[in-house]
Scaffold this active site. Structure first.
Site, short mmCIF file in Angstrom:
data_model
loop_
_atom_site.label_atom_id
_atom_site.label_comp_id
_atom_site.label_asym_id
_atom_site.label_seq_id
_atom_site.Cartn_x
_atom_site.Cartn_y
_atom_site.Cartn_z
N HIS A 1 26.88 79.42 73.04
CA HIS A 1 28.23 79.93 72.78
C HIS A 1 29.19 78.78 72.44
CE1 HIS A 1 26.94 83.77 74.59
NE2 HIS A 1 26.17 82.96 75.30
N GLU B 1 28.80 81.54 77.87
CA GLU B 1 30.14 81.24 77.39
C GLU B 1 31.08 80.98 78.57
OE1 GLU B 1 32.25 79.99 75.66
OE2 GLU B 1 32.64 81.28 73.95
N ASN C 1 34.14 89.31 68.51
CA ASN C 1 34.71 88.31 67.59
C ASN C 1 35.46 89.03 66.47
OD1 ASN C 1 31.72 86.29 67.76
ND2 ASN C 1 33.60 85.96 68.88
N ARG D 1 24.27 88.46 73.03
CA ARG D 1 24.57 88.02 71.66
C ARG D 1 23.86 86.71 71.32
NH1 ARG D 1 28.98 87.49 74.94
NH2 ARG D 1 30.26 85.61 74.90
N ASP E 1 33.89 81.66 81.05
CA ASP E 1 34.37 82.92 81.63
C ASP E 1 35.89 83.00 81.42
OD1 ASP E 1 35.07 85.10 83.13
OD2 ASP E 1 33.99 84.48 84.94
#
Length: 204
Positions: free
Chosen positions: A158, A88, A16, A61, A90
């Site tokens: 996510h 999350e 990020n 994460r 892809d």
């Protein structure tokens, strides 16, 4: 009796910070991200929230975010369910690329379409529609029955897997959910009724 659903996006990750497409890649949290996770744990504890069940994705994460939150909430020895259904989106061929470099390679307009359209996936990756197709059945099967039974469920995941959930829970259109920003480390809390439907959205 209504259940409580707490959705938390993981804290800021190293990628990020570097402005990289992450997807299913597995960077660590930054120091700031760890602080965001701890702050959320403290806020939930201060609000007197004690979850009954804990869910996270298959990515570190989100798992680390949940671990830090539990540490701040003084919660130990609980069962944590990890599942890639909560991963999350892809990003396929975009994963690991700097977002500015991707715009230079494919053009501003094309990258914007991949990032902000509901059903156009990047090369080798998933659209938000694809993400919802794996996240929502898992939510309906595993989590909704707990909420209907009046349980409090904490989910650390996510931006896009949570967007899929928020879209379904709040009944948002594709355009509305794509405009919704879900900040790192920020909790979204819902009261869910015995019919599995939204009763109210709660702010800490």
């Amino acid at each position: 009796m209504s259940g409580t659903l707490i959705l938390v996006r993981h804290g800021q990750s190293e990628w990020n910070l570097k402005n990289l497409f992450t997807g299913w890649r597995n960077p660590h949290l930054t120091e700031k991200g760890e602080g965001e996770a701890r702050a959320t744990g403290k806020a939930l504890k201060a609000a007197g929230i004690v979850p009954d069940c804990y869910y996270t994705s298959g990515l570190r994460r989100a798992q680390h975010t949940l671990d830090l939150m539990l540490e701040e909430m003084d919660i130990q020895n609980v069962t944590i369910t990890r599942n890639i259904a909560l991963n999350e989106r892809d990003y396929g061929d975009l994963a690991g690329l700097n977002k500015d470099d991707a715009r230079e390679k494919w053009g501003e307009e094309q990258v914007h379409i991949w990032r902000r359209s509901f059903d156009v996936p990047p090369p080798g990756g998933e659209s938000l529609k694809d993400t919802a197709a794996r996240t929502l059945p898992y939510y309906e099967t595993e989590i909704v029955p707990l909420l209907k039974a009046g349980k409090t469920v904490l989910v650390a995941a996510h931006g896009n897997s949570l967007r899929a959930l928020v879209m379904a829970i709040e009944g948002l259109t594709p355009d509305e959910i794509l405009a919704r920003e879900i900040g790192t480390g920020e909790p979204t809390i819902y009261k869910i009724g015995p019919d599995g439907k939204l009763v109210e959205r709660v702010t800490l």
